[in-house]
Structures are given as C-alpha cells and as structure tokens.
Scaffold this motif. Structure first.
Motif, PDB file in Angstrom:
ATOM      1  N   GLN A   1      38.161  44.237  40.513  1.00 54.23           N
ATOM      2  CA  GLN A   1      38.974  43.351  41.348  1.00 54.23           C
ATOM      3  C   GLN A   1      38.169  42.147  41.803  1.00 54.23           C
ATOM      4  O   GLN A   1      38.673  41.017  41.841  1.00 54.23           O
TER       5      GLN A   1
ATOM      6  N   ASP B   1      48.782  39.115  41.591  1.00 54.61           N
ATOM      7  CA  ASP B   1      48.051  39.891  40.590  1.00 54.61           C
ATOM      8  C   ASP B   1      46.961  40.740  41.241  1.00 54.61           C
ATOM      9  O   ASP B   1      46.762  41.910  40.879  1.00 54.61           O
TER      10      ASP B   1
ATOM     11  N   THR C   1      46.797  45.426  42.044  1.00 56.18           N
ATOM     12  CA  THR C   1      45.783  46.405  41.626  1.00 56.18           C
ATOM     13  C   THR C   1      45.246  47.215  42.800  1.00 56.18           C
ATOM     14  O   THR C   1      44.374  48.075  42.613  1.00 56.18           O
TER      15      THR C   1
END
Length: 282
Positions: free
Chosen positions: A47, A114, A118
């Motif tokens: 990330q 986006d 996650t």
C-alpha cells in the motif's frame, strides 16, 4: 475522514497562508503528506508503494499544471486589491478558489478510492479510532467551551490572520473585528452532527469495498455532495457567517492605510512569485 480526503487541498492550497516559507513547505510535501496520513492509517508495504507512486505523480502534476495558475490568480487579486476589492470581485475569487479545490479533488479521488479499497478491517478500525479522537478534540474546543471563550478565540484568530496580510491593525479595525465576533453564529453542535453523519456514511461505504462497483459509486457520490449531513440550521448559520465575513472584509478594506494596502498587495505578489519559482523546479 474529511480531513484525510482533503489532505492535499489543505496542504497545497493553504501553504501560502502559513507562517512558514512557501517554497520550503511545498518542497517537503512528499514526506509531510505520508507523515500526516500515517496518523490515520498505517499502510502495509504494498500500500505504501502504491501511495508513494501515486503521490509523486500527483505532486508533479500539481507543480507543472496548477502552480502557474495559482500565481496568475494571485497577481489578478493583487491588481484589484491595489484599489480595493468589490463584492463582485470577492464572489469571483470564491468561484475560482472552489474551482481550484474541485480540480484537486477530481485529480486525487481515484487514487484515494484505490488505496482505501485495499484496506484491511484492522486498518479501518484504526482509522475510525483516530477519527473518534478527532471528534473528542473537536467537542472540547467547540462545544464544551463557553460561547464567550469561543468568540474570544475567533477574535484572536481573525486579528492574527488579518495582521499577517496588513501588518498591525488600528484600534478601529480591531473594534470592527470585535463587532464581527459578537455577530458570528457559533456552530459547534451542528458541525459535530454533520461530522458524525458523514463519518457514519463513510464507514458504510468502506464496508462495500469488496463489491468494487458499489463501493466506487458510493464513494464518488459522497464526495460529490459536500453538504452531506448538514442540517437546515447549520446551512443557515453558514450562510449568515459567510455574509458577515464579506461585510467585515469590505469594512476593513475601506479603512486600510496606504502602507497596509501595500503590505497586502506585496504579500500576494510575493506568494505568486514563489509559486512560479516552484513550478520551474524539478
């Protein structure tokens, strides 16, 4: 979470209004933004790599595309401020500023969607734990404090802000700000209600992140609705306070001495020059 969503806006658009050097602060954004984000959610290695890649692209775009526009905008304001801004001028400034803000949000929104898609349940829990702390801090500053103390704090803030642009204020100018502070509608409970409603909706959206289409659509819809969670009472107070700020500016503008006006114009042009220099740096 609105603070997190608007992180780039706050740091990029407000940097010129801080006491720090514009160029120094701007050139540190590549680590200031991740440092700020880390306060809300601790990213895992993949990330972090995604975020840093997107951030680098975002800052390059902002430096090349937006800073020259900010510089031109500030010079336009300075030109008009030399003789005094009118109601129409201020309305145009507000529209242009909103346009800049919307451009920033549009450019960063997909990256933010986006990244948060996650997030693990543990990270979401961490995020809302921090937001709860923010809410508690807000309550201590804007609800648990007496109205008299809140107005005194607003008065000090506005005087400090005004003197940053004009230099030392006269007694009459301070009196005008004091009168404004007494007429300012305190909004603590109403804003708290809106914050909590927004955060509740945001949490609901994050729970959709495994259904990417629904998550994406709901996220974008929430961001497109800046008035989400606002009550009619809050909206009324916001409009009242906005009008009072406008009238305060017009009143102060009429009382500016030549040296105060020059101080303001020179500062506007100085920030514009800083933005142009930054735009040329790589």
């Amino acid at each position: 979470m609105q603070r997190l969503v608007r992180i780039s806006l706050v740091l990029l658009m407000s940097v010129a209004l801080t006491g720090c050097g514009v160029r120094f602060v701007y050139n540190q954004l590549d680590w200031l933004i991740p440092w700020y984000l880390d306060d809300y959610i601790e990213l895992e290695s993949e990330q972090e790599a995604l975020f840093e890649s997107r951030l680098a692209s975002y800052l390059d775009w902002h430096r090349d595309d937006q800073l020259p526009k900010y510089a031109a905008f500030l010079h336009q304001i300075a030109d008009k401020a030399e003789t005094g801004l009118t109601v129409q001028d201020i309305a145009q400034i507000e529209l242009q500023t909103e346009d800049f803000a919307q451009t920033l949000m549009d450019r960063m929104l997909t990256d933010l969607i986006d990244l948060l898609a996650t997030a693990s349940d543990k990270q979401i829990e961490q995020l809302f734990k921090r937001l709860k702390q923010d809410n508690e801090t807000y309550r201590k500053e804007y609800i648990d404090v007496s109205p008299a103390k809140q107005r005194k704090a607003r008065l000090k803030e506005v005087i400090k802000y005004a003197e940053r642009w004009t230099g030392r204020l006269s007694d009459d100018q301070v009196l005008a700000i004091s009168t404004w502070a007494e007429q300012f509608e305190l909004m603590g409970p109403e804003i708290e209600q809106a914050r909590l409603a927004w955060q509740q909706e945001f949490k609901r959206i994050l729970m959709l992140r495994e259904d990417r289409a629904a998550y994406d659509a709901a996220f974008r819809e929430l961001i497109r609705n800046p008035k989400f969670g606002r009550s009619a009472k809050l909206q009324e107070k916001l409009e009242h306070n906005s009008e009072q700020v406008l009238q305060l500016y017009l009143a102060l503008d009429k009382t500016l001495s030549p040296s105060q006006r020059k101080h303001m114009v020179d500062k506007l042009r100085s920030y514009a020059d800083d933005f142009l220099i930054l735009a040329q740096q790589k």
